[in-house]
Design a protein around this motif. Structure first.
Motif, short mmCIF file in Angstrom:
data_model
loop_
_atom_site.label_atom_id
_atom_site.label_comp_id
_atom_site.label_asym_id
_atom_site.label_seq_id
_atom_site.Cartn_x
_atom_site.Cartn_y
_atom_site.Cartn_z
N LEU A 152 0.83 -1.20 0.00
CA LEU A 152 0.00 0.00 0.00
C LEU A 152 0.87 1.25 0.00
O LEU A 152 0.64 2.19 -0.77
CB LEU A 152 -0.92 -0.01 1.22
CG LEU A 152 -1.77 1.26 1.45
CD1 LEU A 152 -2.85 1.37 0.39
CD2 LEU A 152 -2.39 1.24 2.85
N ILE A 153 1.89 1.27 0.84
CA ILE A 153 2.77 2.44 0.95
C ILE A 153 3.53 2.65 -0.35
O ILE A 153 3.63 3.78 -0.85
CB ILE A 153 3.75 2.25 2.13
CG1 ILE A 153 3.01 2.36 3.46
CG2 ILE A 153 4.88 3.29 2.08
CD1 ILE A 153 3.86 2.06 4.67
N PHE A 154 4.08 1.57 -0.90
CA PHE A 154 4.89 1.69 -2.11
C PHE A 154 4.08 2.27 -3.27
O PHE A 154 4.49 3.22 -3.93
CB PHE A 154 5.46 0.33 -2.50
CG PHE A 154 6.22 0.36 -3.80
CD1 PHE A 154 7.49 0.91 -3.88
CD2 PHE A 154 5.65 -0.15 -4.96
CE1 PHE A 154 8.18 0.95 -5.08
CE2 PHE A 154 6.33 -0.11 -6.17
CZ PHE A 154 7.61 0.44 -6.23
N VAL A 155 2.90 1.71 -3.51
CA VAL A 155 2.07 2.17 -4.62
C VAL A 155 1.57 3.59 -4.38
O VAL A 155 1.54 4.42 -5.29
CB VAL A 155 0.89 1.21 -4.85
CG1 VAL A 155 -0.08 1.78 -5.89
CG2 VAL A 155 1.38 -0.14 -5.32
N ALA A 156 1.17 3.88 -3.13
CA ALA A 156 0.66 5.22 -2.82
C ALA A 156 1.73 6.28 -3.08
O ALA A 156 1.42 7.36 -3.61
CB ALA A 156 0.21 5.28 -1.36
N LEU A 157 2.97 5.99 -2.73
CA LEU A 157 4.05 6.95 -2.96
C LEU A 157 4.44 7.01 -4.43
O LEU A 157 4.62 8.09 -5.00
CB LEU A 157 5.27 6.58 -2.11
CG LEU A 157 5.14 6.82 -0.60
CD1 LEU A 157 6.37 6.32 0.12
CD2 LEU A 157 4.89 8.29 -0.31
N MET A 158 4.57 5.85 -5.07
CA MET A 158 4.97 5.81 -6.47
C MET A 158 3.99 6.55 -7.36
O MET A 158 4.39 7.27 -8.29
CB MET A 158 5.12 4.36 -6.95
CG MET A 158 5.55 4.23 -8.41
SD MET A 158 5.68 2.51 -8.96
CE MET A 158 3.97 1.99 -8.93
N GLU A 159 2.70 6.40 -7.08
CA GLU A 159 1.68 7.00 -7.93
C GLU A 159 1.21 8.36 -7.41
O GLU A 159 0.30 8.97 -7.98
CB GLU A 159 0.48 6.06 -8.04
CG GLU A 159 0.81 4.75 -8.74
CD GLU A 159 -0.42 3.90 -8.97
OE1 GLU A 159 -1.38 4.02 -8.18
OE2 GLU A 159 -0.43 3.12 -9.94
N SER A 160 1.81 8.82 -6.33
CA SER A 160 1.38 10.09 -5.74
C SER A 160 1.60 11.25 -6.70
O SER A 160 2.66 11.37 -7.33
CB SER A 160 2.14 10.36 -4.44
OG SER A 160 1.79 11.62 -3.92
N GLU A 161 0.59 12.07 -6.81
CA GLU A 161 0.69 13.28 -7.63
C GLU A 161 0.93 14.52 -6.76
O GLU A 161 0.89 15.65 -7.24
CB GLU A 161 -0.58 13.46 -8.47
CG GLU A 161 -0.79 12.32 -9.48
CD GLU A 161 -2.03 12.52 -10.32
OE1 GLU A 161 -2.74 13.53 -10.08
OE2 GLU A 161 -2.29 11.69 -11.21
N VAL A 162 1.16 14.26 -5.47
CA VAL A 162 1.47 15.35 -4.56
C VAL A 162 2.90 15.81 -4.82
O VAL A 162 3.80 15.01 -5.07
CB VAL A 162 1.32 14.90 -3.09
CG1 VAL A 162 1.59 16.06 -2.13
CG2 VAL A 162 -0.07 14.32 -2.84
#
Length: 294
Positions: free
Chosen positions: A48-58
């Motif tokens: 969850l953390i890896f994908v959330a960061l990798m795909e983050s548009e922030v």
């Protein structure tokens, strides 16, 4: 009235899933909490953390500010509770870590996602990662009274955070088939963590809750005040500021009870803190969200 409905939509799924776990145990069904917790912390949460960061548009700079603010917030909270524990002559091993570390995983992540969307989740995983590293290193040292704080580097979620941050900054992406697979594994994290929270609460036995409610009240006041001050100091954006306040103000984590049992601290006192602070969160967290989302 509209804000009440919005907050209800955010918190209802969180407490409903926890209630399912609670009812599951009360109905007499088996639930292997150690297996599920291990599955979550070593596989689904890191995904969850890896994908959330990798795909983050922030903006990476905004996430960097969130990281620095969360480190500062936990530092300030630690100092405040060290003083409090010594002032009231409480046992450091039993009370310090539970007062510092909130339930940023089981409660904080889903609340951030439901209230502030993917942007909120991006900030929330940063704060959760800071808390987890601190908890698995210095936190374990606090409870056990010894050991190496460096054991946190063995935790998969630490490496998931580092890799996710690298991919985000460099603009890299895993192949679509791999991303979908990792995302699918990560999607089980939030539901099973919430259900596990309910299971853990159903199994806890707290002999007395009087002092626990007092300490929980103090914890909420200090944590909210610290998060607000730190958020303003670092000039966080509206979403980052709101997520920081929610994450720092989450109730005592169930893992604090498990660590107290494992290392011989006063598990009954910690269980009281978990139960009291979680019960209070039913009122406190919606109030915080209502204020932040208004």
């Amino acid at each position: 009235m509209e804000i009440i409905g919005t907050v209800a939509q955010v918190v209802a799924p969180v407490f409903l899933l926890a209630a399912i776990g609670f009812a599951w145990i009360k109905a007499g069904y088996e639930y292997r909490i150690e297996f599920v917790t291990t599955l979550a912390m070593t596989l689904s949460v890191p995904c969850l953390i890896f994908v959330a960061l990798m795909e983050s548009e922030v903006d990476p700079d905004a996430l960097k500010s969130t990281f620095m603010a969360s480190v500062a917030a936990y530092g300030a909270v630690t100092v405040a509770f060290v003083i409090l524990v010594k002032l009231f002559k409480l046992e450091m091993r039993s009370f310090l870590a539970p007062l510092i570390f909130g339930n940023t995983g089981n409660l904080g992540l889903p609340l951030a996602l439901f209230a502030f969307g993917e942007e909120g989740l991006g900030h929330a995983v940063i704060i959760f990662a800071v808390m987890a590293v601190y908890s698995f290193s210095v936190g374990v040292w606090m409870v056990s009274g010894g050991g190496s704080p460096l054991k946190a580097i063995k935790e998969p979620l630490v490496w998931a955070t580092i890799l996710g941050a690298i991919f985000m900054v460099m603009g890299w992406r895993t192949p679509e088939w791999l991303t979908n697979s990792i995302r699918l594994v990560g999607q089980i994290a939030i539901p099973i963590m919430l259900i596990t929270l309910g299971v853990a609460l159903a199994r806890l036995r707290a002999p007395t809750l009087g002092r626990a409610f007092v300490l929980s009240t103090v914890k909420y006041v200090i944590c909210i005040a610290v998060a607000v001050v730190i958020g303003l100091m670092f000039e966080l954006g509206p979403v980052a500021f709101a997520v920081l306040v929610v994450q720092i103000a989450t109730p005592v984590a169930v893992t604090s009870y498990l660590l107290a049992q494992k290392y011989g601290a006063d598990a009954d006192e910690v269980a009281g803190l978990v139960v009291a602070s979680t019960l209070m969160s039913i009122a406190v967290l919606p109030l915080i969200l209502g204020f932040l989302m208004a």
